[in-house]
Design an enzyme around this catalytic site. Sequence first.
Site, short mmCIF file in Angstrom:
data_model
loop_
_atom_site.label_atom_id
_atom_site.label_comp_id
_atom_site.label_asym_id
_atom_site.label_seq_id
_atom_site.Cartn_x
_atom_site.Cartn_y
_atom_site.Cartn_z
N ASP A 11 0.84 -1.02 -0.04
CA ASP A 11 -0.23 0.01 0.07
C ASP A 11 0.86 1.22 0.13
O ASP A 11 1.61 1.65 0.88
CB ASP A 11 -0.63 0.10 1.22
CG ASP A 11 -1.66 1.35 1.31
OD1 ASP A 11 -2.15 1.79 0.36
OD2 ASP A 11 -2.08 1.66 2.56
N GLU A 71 -1.02 -1.35 -4.71
CA GLU A 71 -2.32 -0.61 -4.91
C GLU A 71 -2.17 0.39 -5.61
O GLU A 71 -1.18 1.24 -5.73
CB GLU A 71 -2.86 -0.04 -3.44
CG GLU A 71 -4.23 0.72 -3.67
CD GLU A 71 -4.77 1.11 -2.26
OE1 GLU A 71 -5.05 0.39 -1.33
OE2 GLU A 71 -4.52 2.41 -1.86
N ASP A 144 -2.51 0.98 7.78
CA ASP A 144 -1.73 0.84 6.41
C ASP A 144 -0.97 -0.58 6.30
O ASP A 144 -0.89 -1.14 5.08
CB ASP A 144 -0.46 2.00 6.20
CG ASP A 144 -1.00 3.30 6.27
OD1 ASP A 144 -1.24 3.96 5.29
OD2 ASP A 144 -1.15 3.86 7.37
#
Length: 184
Positions: A11, A71, A144
């Site tokens: 991420d 992502e 996260d």
Amino acid sequence: MVKNKVILGIDPGTQILGFGVIEVAGRSPVYIDMGVVDMRKEKDHFVKIRQIFIEVTNLIEYYKPDELSIEAPFYGKNIQSMLKLARAQGSAIAAALNRNMPITEYAPRKIKMAITGKGAASKEQVATILKNILKVEEKPEFLDATDGLAVALCHYYQLTGFAAGKGTPKSWESFVKSNPKRVK
């Protein structure tokens, strides 16, 4: 069924980068680790980009993943923030490319849909479901970390056909409806 492999999920972020690692062992994903790279103390954006490259390279060397899933940056109102996020993603991708690793990118809504059955799920919902699916005991300091883990699990679902609906539910919502006794 997917052969045994390790998947690193990222991420990306320029303040906090989340990562998650799973192993595909037989028919089930197995939780290995998750964490963050905290860059909030660093003020220089380009130093952060370099740090992302170094840290992702270190993660690759340590966990020896077979694939990287990441992502995609999402479109927001602040184009400068999006540009910084895209640079962070590019730095992580460059680290994987430097190791000749296959890379797959997923939109945030697709990741949330794969994990929760809802593309607009909150980070907290994603974290809760991940903890149940992967039997994670620890509670990360930053969401996260669970976001990075969600990217890895989303990739696993793509590899196994879960998200494609090949003989399996198309979402967690339909899975829960079909299997009420399997969900706590």
